[in-house]
Design a protein around this motif. Sequence first.
Motif, PDB file in Angstrom:
ATOM      1  N   PRO A  32       0.830  -1.200   0.000  1.00 13.80           N
ATOM      2  CA  PRO A  32       0.000   0.000   0.000  1.00 13.80           C
ATOM      3  C   PRO A  32       0.871   1.260   0.000  1.00 13.80           C
ATOM      4  CG  PRO A  32       0.023  -0.990   2.182  1.00 13.80           C
ATOM      5  CD  PRO A  32       0.795  -1.912   1.272  1.00 13.80           C
ATOM      6  N   VAL A  33       0.477   2.218  -0.820  1.00 14.13           N
ATOM      7  CA  VAL A  33       1.199   3.499  -0.914  1.00 14.13           C
ATOM      8  C   VAL A  33       0.149   4.602  -0.886  1.00 14.13           C
ATOM      9  CG1 VAL A  33       2.549   4.966  -2.474  1.00 14.13           C
ATOM     10  CG2 VAL A  33       3.155   2.554  -2.200  1.00 14.13           C
ATOM     11  N   LEU A  34       0.401   5.636  -0.093  1.00 17.70           N
ATOM     12  CA  LEU A  34      -0.501   6.784  -0.059  1.00 17.70           C
ATOM     13  C   LEU A  34      -0.139   7.740  -1.184  1.00 17.70           C
ATOM     14  CD1 LEU A  34      -0.785   7.579   3.756  1.00 17.70           C
ATOM     15  CD2 LEU A  34      -2.470   6.479   2.274  1.00 17.70           C
ATOM     16  N   ALA A  35      -1.158   8.242  -1.875  1.00 22.68           N
ATOM     17  CA  ALA A  35      -0.960   9.203  -2.961  1.00 22.68           C
ATOM     18  C   ALA A  35      -2.185  10.106  -3.029  1.00 22.68           C
ATOM     19  CB  ALA A  35      -0.766   8.462  -4.288  1.00 22.68           C
ATOM     20  N   HIS A  36      -2.012  11.247  -3.630  1.00 15.65           N
ATOM     21  CA  HIS A  36      -3.110  12.207  -3.730  1.00 15.65           C
ATOM     22  C   HIS A  36      -3.813  12.054  -5.080  1.00 15.65           C
ATOM     23  CE1 HIS A  36      -2.118  14.377  -0.054  1.00 15.65           C
ATOM     24  NE2 HIS A  36      -0.863  14.079  -0.364  1.00 15.65           N
ATOM     25  N   PRO A  37      -5.126  11.922  -5.072  1.00 17.31           N
ATOM     26  CA  PRO A  37      -5.867  11.801  -6.328  1.00 17.31           C
ATOM     27  C   PRO A  37      -5.577  12.993  -7.244  1.00 17.31           C
ATOM     28  CG  PRO A  37      -7.318  11.445  -4.459  1.00 17.31           C
ATOM     29  CD  PRO A  37      -6.009  11.924  -3.908  1.00 17.31           C
ATOM     30  N   GLY A  38      -5.359  12.695  -8.500  1.00 18.61           N
ATOM     31  CA  GLY A  38      -5.116  13.739  -9.485  1.00 18.61           C
ATOM     32  C   GLY A  38      -3.655  14.021  -9.766  1.00 18.61           C
ATOM     33  N   GLU A  39      -2.771  13.678  -8.831  1.00 21.99           N
ATOM     34  CA  GLU A  39      -1.354  13.876  -9.120  1.00 21.99           C
ATOM     35  C   GLU A  39      -0.892  12.771 -10.063  1.00 21.99           C
ATOM     36  OE1 GLU A  39       1.154  13.654  -5.664  1.00 21.99           O
ATOM     37  OE2 GLU A  39       0.374  11.713  -5.086  1.00 21.99           O
ATOM     38  N   SER A  40       0.213  13.007 -10.744  1.00 16.55           N
ATOM     39  CA  SER A  40       0.673  11.978 -11.672  1.00 16.55           C
ATOM     40  C   SER A  40       1.167  10.770 -10.891  1.00 16.55           C
ATOM     41  CB  SER A  40       1.761  12.517 -12.598  1.00 16.55           C
ATOM     42  OG  SER A  40       3.008  12.529 -11.952  1.00 16.55           O
ATOM     43  N   LEU A  41       0.989   9.619 -11.489  1.00  9.51           N
ATOM     44  CA  LEU A  41       1.445   8.395 -10.839  1.00  9.51           C
ATOM     45  C   LEU A  41       2.957   8.417 -10.659  1.00  9.51           C
ATOM     46  CD1 LEU A  41       0.913   5.618  -9.687  1.00  9.51           C
ATOM     47  CD2 LEU A  41       0.869   4.741 -12.031  1.00  9.51           C
ATOM     48  N   ALA A  42       3.691   8.957 -11.632  1.00  2.68           N
ATOM     49  CA  ALA A  42       5.148   9.052 -11.498  1.00  2.68           C
ATOM     50  C   ALA A  42       5.522   9.881 -10.278  1.00  2.68           C
ATOM     51  CB  ALA A  42       5.756   9.654 -12.761  1.00  2.68           C
ATOM     52  N   THR A  43       4.829  10.983 -10.063  1.00  2.00           N
ATOM     53  CA  THR A  43       5.081  11.824  -8.896  1.00  2.00           C
ATOM     54  C   THR A  43       4.797  11.060  -7.617  1.00  2.00           C
ATOM     55  OG1 THR A  43       4.557  13.819 -10.129  1.00  2.00           O
ATOM     56  CG2 THR A  43       4.413  13.958  -7.744  1.00  2.00           C
ATOM     57  N   ALA A  44       3.692  10.330  -7.604  1.00  7.68           N
ATOM     58  CA  ALA A  44       3.344   9.553  -6.415  1.00  7.68           C
ATOM     59  C   ALA A  44       4.393   8.489  -6.130  1.00  7.68           C
ATOM     60  CB  ALA A  44       1.973   8.922  -6.595  1.00  7.68           C
ATOM     61  N   LEU A  45       4.879   7.846  -7.189  1.00  5.72           N
ATOM     62  CA  LEU A  45       5.895   6.807  -6.996  1.00  5.72           C
ATOM     63  C   LEU A  45       7.198   7.423  -6.482  1.00  5.72           C
ATOM     64  CD1 LEU A  45       5.237   4.679 -10.200  1.00  5.72           C
ATOM     65  CD2 LEU A  45       4.636   4.085  -7.840  1.00  5.72           C
ATOM     66  N   LEU A  46       7.592   8.547  -7.039  1.00  7.82           N
ATOM     67  CA  LEU A  46       8.815   9.197  -6.572  1.00  7.82           C
ATOM     68  C   LEU A  46       8.659   9.651  -5.124  1.00  7.82           C
ATOM     69  CD1 LEU A  46       9.742  11.236  -9.760  1.00  7.82           C
ATOM     70  CD2 LEU A  46      11.027   9.315  -8.802  1.00  7.82           C
ATOM     71  N   ALA A  47       7.487  10.210  -4.790  1.00 10.02           N
ATOM     72  CA  ALA A  47       7.258  10.667  -3.414  1.00 10.02           C
ATOM     73  C   ALA A  47       7.278   9.508  -2.427  1.00 10.02           C
ATOM     74  CB  ALA A  47       5.927  11.410  -3.331  1.00 10.02           C
ATOM     75  N   ALA A  48       6.912   8.325  -2.915  1.00  9.45           N
ATOM     76  CA  ALA A  48       6.912   7.143  -2.051  1.00  9.45           C
ATOM     77  C   ALA A  48       8.283   6.472  -1.995  1.00  9.45           C
ATOM     78  CB  ALA A  48       5.865   6.145  -2.545  1.00  9.45           C
ATOM     79  N   GLY A  49       9.268   7.066  -2.673  1.00 11.12           N
ATOM     80  CA  GLY A  49      10.617   6.512  -2.628  1.00 11.12           C
ATOM     81  C   GLY A  49      10.920   5.522  -3.727  1.00 11.12           C
ATOM     82  N   GLU A  50       9.994   5.363  -4.662  1.00 10.55           N
ATOM     83  CA  GLU A  50      10.207   4.434  -5.777  1.00 10.55           C
ATOM     84  C   GLU A  50      10.998   5.162  -6.857  1.00 10.55           C
ATOM     85  OE1 GLU A  50       9.305   1.254  -5.972  1.00 10.55           O
ATOM     86  OE2 GLU A  50       8.258   1.223  -4.074  1.00 10.55           O
ATOM     87  N   ARG A  51      12.296   5.056  -6.834  1.00 15.04           N
ATOM     88  CA  ARG A  51      13.130   5.770  -7.793  1.00 15.04           C
ATOM     89  C   ARG A  51      13.235   5.049  -9.133  1.00 15.04           C
ATOM     90  NH1 ARG A  51      12.114   9.374  -4.844  1.00 15.04           N
ATOM     91  NH2 ARG A  51      13.497  10.244  -3.308  1.00 15.04           N
ATOM     92  N   ALA A  52      13.075   3.757  -9.136  1.00 16.00           N
ATOM     93  CA  ALA A  52      13.174   2.978 -10.370  1.00 16.00           C
ATOM     94  C   ALA A  52      11.881   2.193 -10.551  1.00 16.00           C
ATOM     95  CB  ALA A  52      14.358   2.039 -10.311  1.00 16.00           C
ATOM     96  N   VAL A  53      11.405   2.147 -11.791  1.00 20.24           N
ATOM     97  CA  VAL A  53      10.198   1.383 -12.085  1.00 20.24           C
ATOM     98  C   VAL A  53      10.447   0.323 -13.144  1.00 20.24           C
ATOM     99  CG1 VAL A  53       8.621   3.228 -11.393  1.00 20.24           C
ATOM    100  CG2 VAL A  53       9.409   3.099 -13.756  1.00 20.24           C
TER     101      VAL A  53
END
Length: 103
Positions: A32-53
């Motif tokens: 589970p990862v918290l993200a804000h609706p409407g922000e880009s998924l890439a931004t949410a992944l980076l904010a969650a510490g996911e630097r590589a996809v």
Amino acid sequence: MSEHRPPQPAEAPRRTAMGRPAPVTIEVDGRPVLAHPGESLATALLAAGERAVGATRGGARRGPYCNMGICFECVVTVDDVPCQRSCLIRVRADMRVRTAVPR
């Protein structure tokens, strides 16, 4: 000699909080990862510490680079639809994201 000073504008109001919706939970590689609706998924992944996809055939890790849909470095699988550019996908509640980075 008097010094002429132009009239000063009133101080602009300061923004003290971001006006964005409350976070929702998305699933990234089963976590589970918290993200804000409407922000880009890439931004949410980076904010969650996911630097590589993703990773190259040689194993080099790849992650969002241009964040505007040109480089294809941020490709992930969203809700079982492969090859989605995460920088162009907007976060919504309960989306399931799979990256191709080996864990």
